[in-house]
Design an enzyme around this catalytic site. Sequence first.
Site, short mmCIF file in Angstrom:
data_model
loop_
_atom_site.label_atom_id
_atom_site.label_comp_id
_atom_site.label_asym_id
_atom_site.label_seq_id
_atom_site.Cartn_x
_atom_site.Cartn_y
_atom_site.Cartn_z
N GLY A 95 0.82 -1.21 0.00
CA GLY A 95 0.00 0.00 0.00
C GLY A 95 0.85 1.26 0.00
N SER A 167 -2.95 9.92 8.03
CA SER A 167 -2.24 8.94 7.21
C SER A 167 -0.96 9.52 6.63
CB SER A 167 -3.14 8.45 6.07
OG SER A 167 -2.36 7.86 5.05
N GLN A 169 0.75 8.02 4.49
CA GLN A 169 0.77 7.70 3.06
C GLN A 169 0.09 8.80 2.25
OE1 GLN A 169 -0.82 3.74 2.68
NE2 GLN A 169 0.96 2.81 3.64
N ASP A 315 0.76 0.08 13.02
CA ASP A 315 1.15 -1.23 12.46
C ASP A 315 1.42 -2.28 13.53
OD1 ASP A 315 0.93 -0.23 9.90
OD2 ASP A 315 3.05 0.32 9.77
N ARG A 387 1.93 -9.19 9.11
CA ARG A 387 1.96 -8.85 10.55
C ARG A 387 1.04 -9.76 11.37
NH1 ARG A 387 5.50 -4.76 10.31
NH2 ARG A 387 5.16 -3.14 8.74
C1 S3P Z 1 3.15 3.97 6.17
C2 S3P Z 1 2.07 4.59 6.76
C3 S3P Z 1 1.02 3.87 7.49
C4 S3P Z 1 1.46 2.45 7.85
C5 S3P Z 1 2.13 1.75 6.70
C6 S3P Z 1 3.36 2.52 6.27
C7 S3P Z 1 4.15 4.79 5.47
O1 S3P Z 1 -0.14 3.79 6.68
O2 S3P Z 1 0.35 1.70 8.28
O3 S3P Z 1 2.50 0.45 7.06
O4 S3P Z 1 5.26 4.29 5.18
O5 S3P Z 1 3.86 5.95 5.19
P1 S3P Z 1 -1.25 4.96 6.67
O6 S3P Z 1 -0.65 6.16 6.09
O7 S3P Z 1 -2.33 4.40 5.80
O8 S3P Z 1 -1.67 5.11 8.10
#
Ligand code: S3P
Length: 433
Positions: A95, A167, A169, A315, A387
Amino acid sequence: LQNYTVEAGGRLQGELRVPGDKSISHRSIILGSLALGQTHISGFLEGEDSLHTMAAFVQMGVDIERKGEGIVVINGKGLRSLTAPDGDIYLGNSGTAMRLMAGVLAGQAFDSQVSGDSSLNSRPMRRVVAPLQEMGAVIDCADQHRPPLSIRGGNLRGMSYTPSVASAQIKSCLLLAGLFAEGVTTINEVGVTRDHTERMLRAFGLNVDVAGASVSIRGGAELQATRIDIPSDISSAAFFMVGASIAEGSDITLQQVGVNPTRTGIIDILKLMGADIVVSNEREMGGEPVADIRVRATQLKGIDVPVEIVPRAIDEFPVLFIAAACAQGETRVRGAEELRVKESDRIQAMVDGLVELGIDAVATADGAIIQGGSMLGGRVDSHGDHRIAMAFAIAGLCSQQAINISDCANVNTSFPGFVSLSANAGLGVSETS
Ligand code: S3P
């Protein structure tokens, strides 16, 4: 299909070095590929997720060399140097790769298509697609804003945007798109999320303005290549923090772990549960704080997990559910509805597995209520989620009988070598097919 068998009992001992941080590894490839000059990376996570990000940039013409365990050298040619990929970009289970990559691709003058495995192809992308469209990208998705994404990049305009969920991300996707946009891009965060992108952009010489919960960058500036030393992943270390806490007689030291304050929720929560955790030798590595973490066994107690810590431990909930099952009393998790849209529905997958093992656990819309109790052993399904698989492997330490876990191959997305590292530390885990 790969399965794990975990013997009941055991204890964890010794000094452990878990693999490199996954979040930082993705970002090192992305920024190194967009920078001018040679970026030297050490401690890179050679897991499937970050290797997919690497392969995507190779597909777009970037010269990336793997020089040995965790060492990567990128010969970057600048912000505007990517070329159209020869076909679809496949990002496996990741993701992070898809959401961050969407930001980069939205800024390119060529069309691209990105997809993933069945888990990734069922994850929500509207959270990044909608703001990127507002910045000027044209993006098509499958039903309900799922991947594959077809991205027609182009002339992006900076904007100020407030995501509906906390988030990293989303924030990182928009900061990356902002590199290519006209003017300033600002993200107003609704909760604290990991700030690796901001830190690394600065390491590459860019100005990143942080004002309260808002982060801004101005588009158009070139990144200057640098050296990135990646610390061990606290999200991988977390399995051993819980394992050592719940297994009588355990005493481990996790070395050189990234302790960025946006990631240390696991330490705070375990300490609230009574864990014996000592963080020492704090130092800085490439703009990120690192430390050694010693954990000794103690009887944990159930708690109401403070909602404000949740995004800083997002996580780590699969393994925290195991800690809760081995604690005295009740643990309540709230405000964690994001767990339902991770690599699997982590609330359901964990609660189902715990119930299977004889624990009294109930799923709620945004969390779970878990009664500490005795774990009897049995069969659980990891749902192909790395996980979940590792969390139930750790559960063996406080189980009365063996645990069999199915569909564990995806542990390689984030933690190659998990079985041998944890077996060496004292976990009775082995792979079966
Ligand atoms: C991540 C952000 C988190 C985390 C993912 C890695 C990242 O997700 O759960 O494993 O590297 O930016 P979200 O942004 O959806 O919370």
